[in-house]
Enzyme design. Structure first.
Site, PDB file in Angstrom:
ATOM      1  N   GLN A 112       0.774  -1.195   0.058  1.00 24.01           N
ATOM      2  CA  GLN A 112      -0.051  -0.011   0.103  1.00 24.01           C
ATOM      3  C   GLN A 112       0.766   1.152   0.086  1.00 24.01           C
ATOM      4  OE1 GLN A 112      -1.892   1.828   3.488  1.00 24.01           O
ATOM      5  NE2 GLN A 112      -3.977   1.298   2.542  1.00 24.01           N
ATOM      6  N   TYR A 184      -5.156  11.241   4.736  1.00 22.58           N
ATOM      7  CA  TYR A 184      -3.764  11.273   4.203  1.00 22.58           C
ATOM      8  C   TYR A 184      -3.531  11.877   2.995  1.00 22.58           C
ATOM      9  CZ  TYR A 184      -3.124   8.170   8.078  1.00 22.58           C
ATOM     10  OH  TYR A 184      -2.991   7.392   9.350  1.00 22.58           O
ATOM     11  N   ARG A 232      -7.563   2.700  -2.537  1.00 20.23           N
ATOM     12  CA  ARG A 232      -8.174   2.573  -1.298  1.00 20.23           C
ATOM     13  C   ARG A 232      -8.887   4.173  -1.203  1.00 20.23           C
ATOM     14  NH1 ARG A 232      -7.270   1.053   5.055  1.00 20.23           N
ATOM     15  NH2 ARG A 232      -9.016  -0.599   4.841  1.00 20.23           N
ATOM     16  N   GLY A 344      -9.358  -7.269   9.001  1.00 23.59           N
ATOM     17  CA  GLY A 344      -8.377  -6.505   9.643  1.00 23.59           C
ATOM     18  C   GLY A 344      -8.293  -7.153  11.028  1.00 23.59           C
ATOM     19  N   ARG A 345      -8.680  -6.641  12.045  1.00 17.81           N
ATOM     20  CA  ARG A 345      -8.300  -6.981  13.482  1.00 17.81           C
ATOM     21  C   ARG A 345      -8.642  -8.369  13.518  1.00 17.81           C
ATOM     22  NH1 ARG A 345     -12.534  -3.737  16.452  1.00 17.81           N
ATOM     23  NH2 ARG A 345     -13.662  -3.428  14.593  1.00 17.81           N
TER      24      ARG A 345
END
Length: 377
Positions: A112, A184, A232, A344-345
């Protein structure tokens, strides 16, 4: 000792284990390891522990690993000295080993590519004297940080992303993801709250998408056709959960069209809870709408396999999460809302999560414990 035979896939999740082609790459199933910053690469160089960490998830059945954000070659790209970088032969050598281990485990892997933009602060920074850069010198609606980019600065950053894309292909990666989410750098151009420019890169939706489209086009030129490029995006930002890039499906279509035209193969649609409708009180989530308006495959993400919780709560408050049924996920997949599912988690503390789901061993799934954020299990 003879190992027990693998169980058959549970019928309800069988569709999620069909292959999918992205560009010239065929993924074995629809499960993706979501990118999660781990800050475990001293000096920006991933070591053997990082390679083993990603390889465990590939061995555990994940069809595609998307790495944590890796920073492009720009002095202000990173917000931490242990955040991995994607430039310099030392770091790229480390990533080459990661690729080898993931491939040996049977997986595919994309880096990424990332630049933090105005989200650069604190003392633990590489190039601490480098000034943060962003479209308008804004971190969010209320906070200034750094300087607006000049045209020369924009051109240099587009070139930095393209070099990183070329290096990804050279080092053996199977594709790339561009981090255009969460507030970002690329997202700071997309969001009106941080993009106050009045030149070619600001104003209307298509102008705000210009920088992202130039990055995509430059990366496409660098890697050629067939090499997958995933983009993304998110509505929410780390500094503003209520932010929106687009308030309607029509605005979303206008924003994404330049990216699709520039060469994106799929969109990774980051939400905090994948099942929530994106516009109004009912209907598809963000991935569903993005697929509908762009005509491209989408990845959904956001508390997959977990109860009504979110990553930020785990990160900031140290809270865990219980397991949740996958029936709502399968229902939305069968309805055509998305093509891939990022986890993810649930994968942090349970590298075999995908294999357990496939083999109907859901009673063996581990609930998420926030302690999993502390190491590279």
């Amino acid at each position: 000792m003879t190992s027990a035979p693998a169980r058959d896939t549970h019928p309800s999740v069988q569709p999620l284990f069909e292959p999918l082609a992205l560009g010239d790459v065929t993924l074995d199933n629809r499960f993706v390891m979501a990118p999660m910053t781990r800050s475990a690469s001293p000096g920006g160089v991933p070591g053997e522990d990082v390679a083993a960490y990603y390889a465990r998830r590939a061995a555990g059945g994940v069809g595609l690993v998307i790495t944590e954000g890796v920073t492009v070659d720009h002095p202000a790209a990173s917000n931490g000295t242990a955040v991995p970088r994607f430039h310099g032969e030392d770091a790229l050598g480390g990533w080459s080993r990661v690729v080898e281990e993931v491939h040996r485990a049977g997986g595919k892997i994309f880096p990424q590519l990332w630049h933090v933009g105005a989200d650069r602060h604190g003392a633990d920074l590489p190039h601490p004297d480098a000034t943060p850069v962003s479209p308008s010198g804004l971190l969010n609606l209320q906070t200034s940080n750094g300087e607006p980019l000049t045209q020369r600065g924009i051109d240099e950053l587009v070139a930095a992303f393209a070099r990183a894309a070329a290096d990804a292909r050279r080092t053996g990666f199977d594709g790339i993801e561009l981090h255009g989410a969460h507030g970002y750098l690329i997202d700071q151009f997309l969001w009106q709250g941080t993009n106050r420019r009045t030149d070619l890169y600001g104003g209307g939706l298509r102008k705000r998408a210009r920088f992202a489209a130039e990055v995509v086009a430059a990366c496409r030129d660098a890697v050629g056709s067939g090499f997958p490029i995933v983009f993304r995006l998110s509505q929410w930002k780390i500094t503003d959960f209520s932010a929106q890039l687009a308030a309607t499906p029509q605005e979303l279509e206008e924003l994404l069209a330049p990216l699709a035209e520039a060469g994106v193969d799929a969109f990774h649609c980051s939400t905090r809870r994948f099942w929530l409708p994106e516009f109004g009180d009912s209907g598809p989530g963000l991935a569903g709408w993005v697929k509908k308006v762009s005509g491209l495959p989408t990845i959904t993400v956001g508390s997959v396999g977990l109860d009504n919780s979110e990553f930020q709560t785990a990160l900031l408050e140290g809270k865990g999460a219980a397991n949740a049924p996958l029936d709502p996920l399968v229902e939305r997949f069968l309805a055509g809302e998305f093509d891939l599912v990022a986890v993810g988690r649930a994968l942090l503390g349970d590298p075999e999560w995908v294999a357990k789901v496939r083999e109907a061993r859901t009673d063996e799934l581990k609930p998420f414990d926030a302690s999993a954020l502390q190491d590279l299990h």
